[in-house]
Design an enzyme around this catalytic site. Structure first.
Site, mmCIF file in Angstrom:
data_model
loop_
_atom_site.group_PDB
_atom_site.id
_atom_site.type_symbol
_atom_site.label_atom_id
_atom_site.label_comp_id
_atom_site.label_asym_id
_atom_site.label_seq_id
_atom_site.Cartn_x
_atom_site.Cartn_y
_atom_site.Cartn_z
ATOM 1 N N THR A 1 60.623 74.448 55.508
ATOM 2 C CA THR A 1 59.538 73.603 55.041
ATOM 3 C C THR A 1 59.658 72.133 55.421
ATOM 4 O O THR A 1 60.746 71.572 55.333
ATOM 5 C CB THR A 1 59.545 73.635 53.499
ATOM 6 O OG1 THR A 1 59.831 74.953 53.088
ATOM 7 C CG2 THR A 1 58.271 73.128 52.916
ATOM 8 N N VAL B 1 54.882 85.281 49.883
ATOM 9 C CA VAL B 1 54.582 83.852 49.762
ATOM 10 C C VAL B 1 55.771 83.204 49.059
ATOM 11 O O VAL B 1 56.292 83.751 48.091
ATOM 12 C CB VAL B 1 53.281 83.641 48.940
ATOM 13 C CG1 VAL B 1 53.080 82.177 48.603
ATOM 14 C CG2 VAL B 1 52.074 84.183 49.710
HETATM 15 N N1 GLY Z 1 60.726 77.232 51.295
HETATM 16 C C1 GLY Z 1 59.900 77.982 52.106
HETATM 17 C C2 GLY Z 1 59.793 79.391 51.739
HETATM 18 O O1 GLY Z 1 60.628 79.928 51.029
HETATM 19 O O2 GLY Z 1 58.844 80.021 52.171
#
Ligand code: GLY
Length: 329
Positions: free
Chosen positions: A189, A218
């Site tokens: 991210t 997700v």
């Molecule tokens: N931090 C991004 C995800 O776990 O999709």
């Protein structure tokens, strides 16, 4: 019935994981030398993202505009394979994107499981500004984006498609592996938080999520309170890493609450990471989660489970410096 002894024991255990600090005074007279504007973001791809955000901040613009403009840089960069265009697909070959944004007035917007739109962060902002809702998902998010002038395009680059086809040869589903956080090309991210020259905070977060994830999975990135939280009176926080563990503790909200209770940004990030480590016990060695926080005074800090987490800072004092986070291991 609540077992009072058990409750007191668990509270003292939790307190034991947190550093003892003297609460900060958040009254408006507490500090006059607030460092602003300032923008911070996760990983080394935060450097060009900060550069773009700084153009907005240094001309007196709003933190919300700065974070949106900033994270659009890795979203549009085909060489960043964990965000937006060029993101690695799920195990069925679909690039599915998650993003969220939050401003200084607790307004927020989010999209999850969105396909075919290069800048999901701008769709998240449109959800926030053009609807009474917060989260749009999947086909509905795409429909909303198209109705609002976004263009549908193929986000799977030849390089990402080749990597997916290579993975398919063995196709062993291991959602998180230590080699992923050791590999400098495999960051996840982008989370970005900023304070503008008016002293207002905002944040944004966007990702293609875990590479070769199960179709429909997700993570934390579109979940307000998990990957991102902003309380304009106290501070803002973002996360990166294994989203499931961040959601489990409402990570970014936890960090902001700790800042609201007087913790410095780095101590607040450590408090959230300590909870993840306590919950996961030995499994924590297999996980990477990092938090990055900025308080109302323009002070910032981070803490991660593993040492590889880096973040980028841009302010009047520091021009796009890349820093290594403090870490548990
Ligand atoms: N931090 C991004 C995800 O776990 O999709």
């Amino acid at each position: 019935m609540i077992d009072r002894r058990k409750f007191i024991k668990s509270v003292s255990l939790l307190a034991g994981t947190l550093p003892f600090v003297k609460p900060l005074n958040f009254s408006k007279f507490a500090k006059t030398n607030v460092e602003k504007p300032i923008v911070i973001s996760t990983w080394d791809f935060g450097l060009p993202a900060n550069e773009e955000a700084w153009k907005v901040l240094s001309s007196g613009g709003r933190a919300l505009d700065a974070v949106e403009a900033g994270v659009k840089v890795p979203e549009g960069d085909p060489n960043v394979n964990t965000v937006g265009y060029g993101g690695l697909p799920d195990r069925d070959g679909h690039v599915t994107l998650d993003a969220c944004i939050m401003d200084e007035n607790f307004r927020c917007g989010s999209v999850m499981f969105l396909e075919g739109i290069k800048h999901p962060i701008s769709v998240a902002r449109a959800v926030m500004e053009k609807t009474p809702h917060i989260i749009f998902a999947g086909d509905g998010a795409l429909q909303f984006a198209l109705q609002n002038g976004f263009k549908e395009e193929n986000l799977l680059t030849p390089e990402s498609e080749a990597a997916w086809k290579e993975w398919l040869k063995t196709g062993v589903y291991k959602p998180w592996e230590k080699k992923d956080w050791d590999n400098k090309d495999s960051h996840d991210t982008i989370g970005m938080i900023a304070i503008d020259s008016n002293g207002n905070l905002s944040g944004a977060c966007t990702t293609s999520g875990l590479k070769f994830k199960m179709h429909g999975r997700v993570g934390d990135s579109p979940v307000i309170g998990a990957a991102l939280y902003v309380d304009n009176d106290y501070g803002a926080a973002v996360s990166t890493g294994v989203g499931e563990e961040v959601i489990r503790i409402s990570g970014a909200h936890t960090v902001v609450e700790l800042m609201r209770n007087g913790y410095s940004p780095a101590d607040a990030c450590k408090g959230a990471v300590d909870r993840i480590i306590k919950i996961n016990k030995d499994k924590a060695k297999e996980l990477q989660v990092g938090f990055l926080a900025l308080n109302k005074f323009g002070e910032y800090g981070s803490y991660a489970i593993q040492p590889e987490f880096q973040y980028a800072v841009y302010s009047n004092k520091e021009k796009n410096v890349l820093k290594n986070s403090i870490s548990h291991f």
